[in-house]
Scaffold this motif. Structure first.
Motif, PDB file in Angstrom:
ATOM      1  N   LEU A   5      57.802 -13.576 -12.993  1.00 22.61           N
ATOM      2  CA  LEU A   5      59.205 -13.968 -13.028  1.00 22.61           C
ATOM      3  C   LEU A   5      59.446 -15.103 -12.045  1.00 22.61           C
ATOM      4  CD1 LEU A   5      60.778 -10.412 -13.079  1.00 22.61           C
ATOM      5  CD2 LEU A   5      60.753 -12.029 -14.958  1.00 22.61           C
ATOM      6  N   PRO A   6      60.427 -15.974 -12.315  1.00 29.21           N
ATOM      7  CA  PRO A   6      60.681 -17.104 -11.416  1.00 29.21           C
ATOM      8  C   PRO A   6      61.252 -16.628 -10.087  1.00 29.21           C
ATOM      9  CG  PRO A   6      62.409 -16.950 -13.064  1.00 29.21           C
ATOM     10  CD  PRO A   6      61.353 -15.953 -13.459  1.00 29.21           C
ATOM     11  N   LEU A   7      60.844 -17.287  -9.023  1.00 30.91           N
ATOM     12  CA  LEU A   7      61.391 -16.972  -7.708  1.00 30.91           C
ATOM     13  C   LEU A   7      62.659 -17.785  -7.458  1.00 30.91           C
ATOM     14  CD1 LEU A   7      58.155 -16.922  -5.519  1.00 30.91           C
ATOM     15  CD2 LEU A   7      59.399 -14.983  -6.477  1.00 30.91           C
ATOM     16  N   ILE A   8      63.558 -17.201  -6.664  1.00 25.02           N
ATOM     17  CA  ILE A   8      64.766 -17.914  -6.274  1.00 25.02           C
ATOM     18  C   ILE A   8      64.450 -18.716  -5.023  1.00 25.02           C
ATOM     19  CG2 ILE A   8      67.117 -17.647  -5.421  1.00 25.02           C
ATOM     20  CD1 ILE A   8      67.328 -15.131  -7.083  1.00 25.02           C
ATOM     21  N   ASN A   9      64.675 -19.992  -5.061  1.00 20.94           N
ATOM     22  CA  ASN A   9      64.367 -20.838  -3.919  1.00 20.94           C
ATOM     23  C   ASN A   9      65.602 -21.000  -3.044  1.00 20.94           C
ATOM     24  OD1 ASN A   9      61.657 -21.394  -4.638  1.00 20.94           O
ATOM     25  ND2 ASN A   9      62.390 -22.799  -6.201  1.00 20.94           N
ATOM     26  N   SER A  10      65.924 -19.963  -2.280  1.00 15.61           N
ATOM     27  CA  SER A  10      67.042 -20.030  -1.350  1.00 15.61           C
ATOM     28  C   SER A  10      66.559 -19.491  -0.022  1.00 15.61           C
ATOM     29  CB  SER A  10      68.225 -19.224  -1.897  1.00 15.61           C
ATOM     30  OG  SER A  10      67.875 -17.865  -2.069  1.00 15.61           O
ATOM     31  N   HIS A  11      67.377 -18.727   0.650  1.00 15.31           N
ATOM     32  CA  HIS A  11      66.969 -18.146   1.916  1.00 15.31           C
ATOM     33  C   HIS A  11      65.964 -17.036   1.666  1.00 15.31           C
ATOM     34  CE1 HIS A  11      70.232 -19.664   4.867  1.00 15.31           C
ATOM     35  NE2 HIS A  11      69.865 -20.596   4.036  1.00 15.31           N
ATOM     36  N   PRO A  12      65.278 -16.596   2.742  1.00 19.59           N
ATOM     37  CA  PRO A  12      64.259 -15.562   2.567  1.00 19.59           C
ATOM     38  C   PRO A  12      64.796 -14.353   1.824  1.00 19.59           C
ATOM     39  CG  PRO A  12      64.156 -16.465   4.786  1.00 19.59           C
ATOM     40  CD  PRO A  12      65.372 -17.064   4.127  1.00 19.59           C
ATOM     41  N   GLY A  13      63.981 -13.836   0.891  1.00 22.18           N
ATOM     42  CA  GLY A  13      64.372 -12.650   0.154  1.00 22.18           C
ATOM     43  C   GLY A  13      65.352 -12.901  -0.960  1.00 22.18           C
ATOM     44  N   PHE A 388      59.586  -7.264  12.149  1.00 20.40           N
ATOM     45  CA  PHE A 388      58.658  -6.836  13.190  1.00 20.40           C
ATOM     46  C   PHE A 388      59.239  -5.791  14.143  1.00 20.40           C
ATOM     47  CE2 PHE A 388      57.481 -11.343  12.274  1.00 20.40           C
ATOM     48  CZ  PHE A 388      56.304 -11.088  11.600  1.00 20.40           C
ATOM     49  N   ASP A 389      60.293  -5.085  13.724  1.00 21.58           N
ATOM     50  CA  ASP A 389      60.787  -4.026  14.595  1.00 21.58           C
ATOM     51  C   ASP A 389      60.387  -2.659  14.061  1.00 21.58           C
ATOM     52  OD1 ASP A 389      62.148  -4.141  17.240  1.00 21.58           O
ATOM     53  OD2 ASP A 389      63.001  -5.943  16.334  1.00 21.58           O
ATOM     54  N   TYR A 390      60.963  -1.594  14.616  1.00 18.93           N
ATOM     55  CA  TYR A 390      60.308  -0.298  14.597  1.00 18.93           C
ATOM     56  C   TYR A 390      61.057   0.790  13.833  1.00 18.93           C
ATOM     57  CZ  TYR A 390      58.107  -2.725  18.550  1.00 18.93           C
ATOM     58  OH  TYR A 390      57.471  -3.641  19.335  1.00 18.93           O
ATOM     59  N   PHE A 391      60.344   1.915  13.684  1.00 20.08           N
ATOM     60  CA  PHE A 391      60.866   3.097  13.005  1.00 20.08           C
ATOM     61  C   PHE A 391      60.916   4.246  14.017  1.00 20.08           C
ATOM     62  CE2 PHE A 391      59.978   6.704   9.898  1.00 20.08           C
ATOM     63  CZ  PHE A 391      61.280   6.744   9.433  1.00 20.08           C
ATOM     64  N   ASN A 509      61.572  -6.592   3.347  1.00 21.65           N
ATOM     65  CA  ASN A 509      60.713  -7.764   3.181  1.00 21.65           C
ATOM     66  C   ASN A 509      60.379  -8.315   4.562  1.00 21.65           C
ATOM     67  OD1 ASN A 509      62.938  -9.473   4.015  1.00 21.65           O
ATOM     68  ND2 ASN A 509      63.684  -9.452   1.907  1.00 21.65           N
ATOM     69  N   ASN A 510      59.495  -9.296   4.589  1.00 22.79           N
ATOM     70  CA  ASN A 510      59.197 -10.013   5.833  1.00 22.79           C
ATOM     71  C   ASN A 510      58.440 -11.274   5.477  1.00 22.79           C
ATOM     72  OD1 ASN A 510      58.499 -10.989   8.333  1.00 22.79           O
ATOM     73  ND2 ASN A 510      57.861  -9.016   9.157  1.00 22.79           N
ATOM     74  N   SER A 511      59.174 -12.344   5.296  1.00 30.60           N
ATOM     75  CA  SER A 511      58.554 -13.609   4.887  1.00 30.60           C
ATOM     76  C   SER A 511      57.753 -14.255   6.008  1.00 30.60           C
ATOM     77  CB  SER A 511      59.636 -14.579   4.395  1.00 30.60           C
ATOM     78  OG  SER A 511      60.609 -14.796   5.410  1.00 30.60           O
ATOM     79  N   ASP A 512      57.863 -13.724   7.246  1.00 28.07           N
ATOM     80  CA  ASP A 512      57.151 -14.317   8.376  1.00 28.07           C
ATOM     81  C   ASP A 512      55.786 -13.684   8.623  1.00 28.07           C
ATOM     82  OD1 ASP A 512      59.078 -16.157   8.913  1.00 28.07           O
ATOM     83  OD2 ASP A 512      59.984 -15.079  10.579  1.00 28.07           O
ATOM     84  N   ARG A 513      55.487 -12.614   7.951  1.00 26.43           N
ATOM     85  CA  ARG A 513      54.223 -11.952   8.230  1.00 26.43           C
ATOM     86  C   ARG A 513      53.047 -12.851   7.902  1.00 26.43           C
ATOM     87  NH1 ARG A 513      51.481  -8.421   5.137  1.00 26.43           N
ATOM     88  NH2 ARG A 513      53.320  -7.695   4.043  1.00 26.43           N
ATOM     89  N   GLY A 514      52.127 -12.916   8.852  1.00 27.98           N
ATOM     90  CA  GLY A 514      50.930 -13.719   8.654  1.00 27.98           C
ATOM     91  C   GLY A 514      51.071 -15.176   9.019  1.00 27.98           C
ATOM     92  N   LYS A 515      52.278 -15.618   9.377  1.00 28.95           N
ATOM     93  CA  LYS A 515      52.447 -17.014   9.774  1.00 28.95           C
ATOM     94  C   LYS A 515      51.828 -17.248  11.153  1.00 28.95           C
ATOM     95  CE  LYS A 515      56.627 -18.185   7.143  1.00 28.95           C
ATOM     96  NZ  LYS A 515      58.039 -18.645   7.237  1.00 28.95           N
ATOM     97  N   ALA A 516      51.592 -18.510  11.455  1.00 27.21           N
ATOM     98  CA  ALA A 516      51.001 -18.859  12.739  1.00 27.21           C
ATOM     99  C   ALA A 516      51.868 -18.320  13.875  1.00 27.21           C
ATOM    100  CB  ALA A 516      50.868 -20.376  12.851  1.00 27.21           C
ATOM    101  N   ASN A 528      50.918 -10.998   3.158  1.00 25.60           N
ATOM    102  CA  ASN A 528      51.474 -12.098   3.932  1.00 25.60           C
ATOM    103  C   ASN A 528      52.635 -12.715   3.156  1.00 25.60           C
ATOM    104  OD1 ASN A 528      49.643 -11.846   6.054  1.00 25.60           O
ATOM    105  ND2 ASN A 528      48.129 -13.125   5.019  1.00 25.60           N
ATOM    106  N   SER A 529      53.590 -13.292   3.902  1.00 24.00           N
ATOM    107  CA  SER A 529      54.793 -13.883   3.291  1.00 24.00           C
ATOM    108  C   SER A 529      55.422 -12.893   2.310  1.00 24.00           C
ATOM    109  CB  SER A 529      54.453 -15.199   2.582  1.00 24.00           C
ATOM    110  OG  SER A 529      53.914 -16.125   3.494  1.00 24.00           O
ATOM    111  N   ASN A 530      55.678 -11.702   2.797  1.00 22.69           N
ATOM    112  CA  ASN A 530      56.152 -10.597   1.967  1.00 22.69           C
ATOM    113  C   ASN A 530      57.600 -10.823   1.545  1.00 22.69           C
ATOM    114  OD1 ASN A 530      56.749  -8.148   0.792  1.00 22.69           O
ATOM    115  ND2 ASN A 530      56.664  -6.985   2.699  1.00 22.69           N
TER     116      ASN A 530
END
Length: 690
Positions: A5-13, A388-391, A509-516, A528-530
């Motif tokens: 399916l096409p992704l929406i190119n806006s803000h994360p998620g 990156f926070d907790y449960f 989600n977490n679009s930052d996972r795996g980034k430098a 990565n880039s979840n």
């Protein structure tokens, strides 16, 4: 396999920029507050999908070999894949799980609430509808703070439904109002120069509403009852009592409240829960965005604490600091410490004082879902909705007293003030070196793990080196950093199954996972880039909510079923609805998990989905409805004859305003777009999904 399916190119998620701006103060575009070196759970899950697929295929090959079957002219891998597909197809045969027997709604972008075939719907209550005696009818051109304080608030989120004693055909709704979209509320709104009246209207539109609702005896239709004796509004200026071990702490004292025990208002209320003793819990989430001038703080300790909670910069989006100094960190540095708590209200007593519960810790609370131990002690599960926070969980040291006597009520109101606060540490079963974030199969061929609950504080005792108990409660994120808690992919809502006790955690989600410079993958968060999120299933040791150990495994890895990185509990992926960005979760009477989404990144509107958690249909995701343009699906409640959904921020798209609406829901063209609660029922009056 069909195309993705096409992704929406806006803000994360998939969220619009307007949502990010008003809901969380563009949190995704600021530095992630958690800069600790703690392990990251996101990387664990990725390998699971491939692992399980290979294991299933291998099992088929083994069976075929044992039977003396050979696949002439085909590679063993091809035969295994075909065998696994055949086994999966067998699993998908037959009826859907009880409670989920409806035709799923297809992904769409219709500016309406689109429900499963054979169902009807109505709007139960809208923003601005009067609920208190003396409150006027909503008039968008003549809004006032006084009127809004007696009207249903804005941006409805979590909902609780309770019975009303002696009123057989009525129920009591308790609804959170997370935040305000001033640009969609006021014609000609000037974001650079809001008026005092606009600010005070927004204060009154935050908080919670308690409102009675009339049931239709023949159908599942529900209609709000204005001016009922139990109706109530709680706003950003309602007095709250601070209770628990941090009450009165010097960290909570301000010039207006030198006792540190009395707070005005609640902000950004997101998820919540109903206690077994009949009160309602509500979590304060993105409170940081309301406080200005944190960047002017020079004391390094205070500045570090503010930064860890996402406070920085000068002026705020809403400019409330111009009208009340408590929103100016430079003038009232402790005021921000008085938000970010779980609150508790008594919905049956409109005169009662709501409470902020410090024993449950301070962070961006998405939810507070309780269950009882065998000996009657309440346990609460809580997510901190930040990348990156907790449960967390809280285990009370006191047992619930049954009954509705005055003694029982007085005792039970103390249950969440005494106990132990824990944070979760997840461990994968495979060596870290085998998890690279690509989904590569670990050598042990398993996708699950174990975990432990690390104690942070209990009463006046701190278990965190270098921090007092009060500091642990007020700066819980920093305490969790110190003890090595596991970083999560935005833990939002959480729900223990009333049937099995297994705990389901929505990781949005977490679009930052795996980034430098960011945390790498581990065995519990797979991609990565979840962009699409996942659902974790957690089982306490011996099924004891107070246990210090647990096991966990993947239940769903969300996204387009055609994406090989997705997983649906082992159910055939060609027979499930696409799902992206799980947010709120709840259970129906049959043990099915229902999931609402926020920020669908698959090109469709957000929606509500049901999924079986056990049996041969485990993992079969079915979409029940979609919400209008720009809206998010919130607060789902699934009863026998109705489904309730809070349609939050309809029309919240970039460039939208009162003058240029992006949605005409719920009242059609020419009317102001208004967040609303809806009820959905079967047209023939039968039970949902049966």
């Amino acid at each position: 396999m069909r195309k993705l399916l096409p992704l929406i190119n806006s803000h994360p998620g998939g969220r619009s920029a307007l949502t990010c701006r008003y809901r969380c103060g563009d949190a995704c575009f600021h530095e992630v507050p958690n800069t600790s070196d703690n392990a990251y759970i996101g990387d664990v899950i990725a390998g699971a999908l491939s692992r399980r697929s290979v294991l299933r295929a291998g099992a088929v090959v083994s069976v075929a070999a044992a039977a003396g079957v050979t696949a002439v002219g085909r590679a063993p891998e091809a035969a295994a894949a075909e065998g696994a597909a055949a086994a999966a197809a067998d699993k998908g045969a037959g009826k859907a799980a009880r409670g989920l027997r409806f035709s799923p709604v297809a992904p769409n972008t219709t500016d309406a609430v689109v429900v499963a075939e054979g169902h009807d719907q109505n709007v139960v209550i809208r923003w601005g509808d009067p609920i208190l005696r003396g409150a006027p009818a909503f008039d968008p051109a003549n809004q006032s703070a006084k009127a809004q304080a007696g009207q249903f608030g804005y941006n409805n989120d979590y909902m609780a439904v309770l019975d009303i004693p002696q009123e057989r055909d009525r129920q009591l709704l308790v609804v959170n109002h997370e935040y305000t979209d001033e640009v969609l509320m006021f014609a000609g709104y000037d974001a650079a120069n809001p008026t005092r009246e606009q600010a005070e209207i927004a204060w009154a539109a935050h908080g919670l509403s308690v409102v009675a609702a009339q049931e239709d005896r023949k159908l599942g239709k529900l209609t709000a009852v204005s001016r009922h004796r139990l109706n109530r509004r709680i706003t950003a200026t309602t007095p709250f009592e601070v209770t628990g071990p941090a009450a009165g702490s010097k960290l909570l004292r301000t010039s207006a409240d030198p006792t540190g025990k009395r707070v005005l208002g609640t902000l950004n209320n997101c998820g919540g829960g109903i206690t077994p003793w009949g009160t309602v819990l509500s979590g304060e989430e993105n409170f940081n965005q309301y406080f200005a001038n944190a960047g002017s703080v020079t004391d390094p300790t205070t500045a570090a604490r503010l930064k860890r909670y996402g406070l920085a910069g000068a002026a705020t989006e809403r400019k409330w600091e111009r009208f009340d100094k408590r929103f100016d960190v430079a003038q009232e540095p402790n005021e921000t410490n008085r938000f970010g708590w779980v609150i508790e209200i008594d919905p049956y007593d409109p005169e009662s004082t709501p409470r902020k519960l410090t024993a449950l810790g301070r962070f961006k609370h998405e939810a507070a879902e309780p269950r009882l131990t065998d000996d009657g002690r309440p346990v609460l599960y809580m997510g901190d909705d930040e990348k990156f926070d907790y449960f967390y969980k809280f285990v009370s040291s006191k047992r619930m007293m049954k009954g509705t006597s005055r003694a029982a009520r007085e005792h039970n109101r103390t249950l969440l003030d005494e106990g132990t606060l824990y944070v979760a540490k997840f461990t994968g079963d495979s060596p870290a070196a085998e998890i690279d974030g690509t989904g590569k199969l670990p050598k042990d061929g398993e996708f699950d793990g174990s975990g432990e609950w690390i104690p942070l504080a209990s009463g006046t005792t701190s278990y965190v080196e270098g921090m007092t108990a009060e500091e642990v409660y007020v700066f819980t994120r920093l305490a969790a950093d110190k003890v090595g808690a596991t970083k999560m992919d935005r833990p939002e809502d959480v729900e223990p199954s009333p049937r099995t006790g297994k705990v389901y955690v929505a990781l949005t989600n977490n679009s930052d996972r795996g980034k430098a410079g960011k945390a790498p993958a581990d065995e519990a968060n797979p991609r990565n880039s979840n962009k699409h999120g996942q659902i974790l299933e957690l089982t306490e040791r011996w099924s004891d909510p107070a246990a210090r150990r647990f096991s966990w495994k993947l239940f769903l890895v969300c996204g387009d079923p055609a994406d090989p990185s997705t997983y649906f509990g082992g159910f055939p992926k060609d027979q499930v609805s696409p799902i992206s960005c799980p947010d709120n979760v709840t259970f129906d009477a049959y043990g099915n998990l229902w999931i609402s989404t926020d920020g669908n990144a698959l090109g469709s509107h957000d929606g509500l989905f049901g999924v079986a958690t056990s049996g041969s249909r485990r993992g079969e995701v079915k979409q029940f409805l979609t919400v209008p343009t720009g809206a998010e699906t919130c607060g789902p409640i699934v009863q026998d004859r109705r489904v309730l959904v809070a349609v939050q921020h309809p029309g919240e798209l970039d460039g939208a305003s009162v003058e240029k609406p992006a949605s005409t829901w719920p009242d059609g063209p020419g009317k102001l777009t208004r967040p609303s609660v809806i009820s959905v029922w079967r047209r023939d009056g039968g039970n949902i999904g049966v």
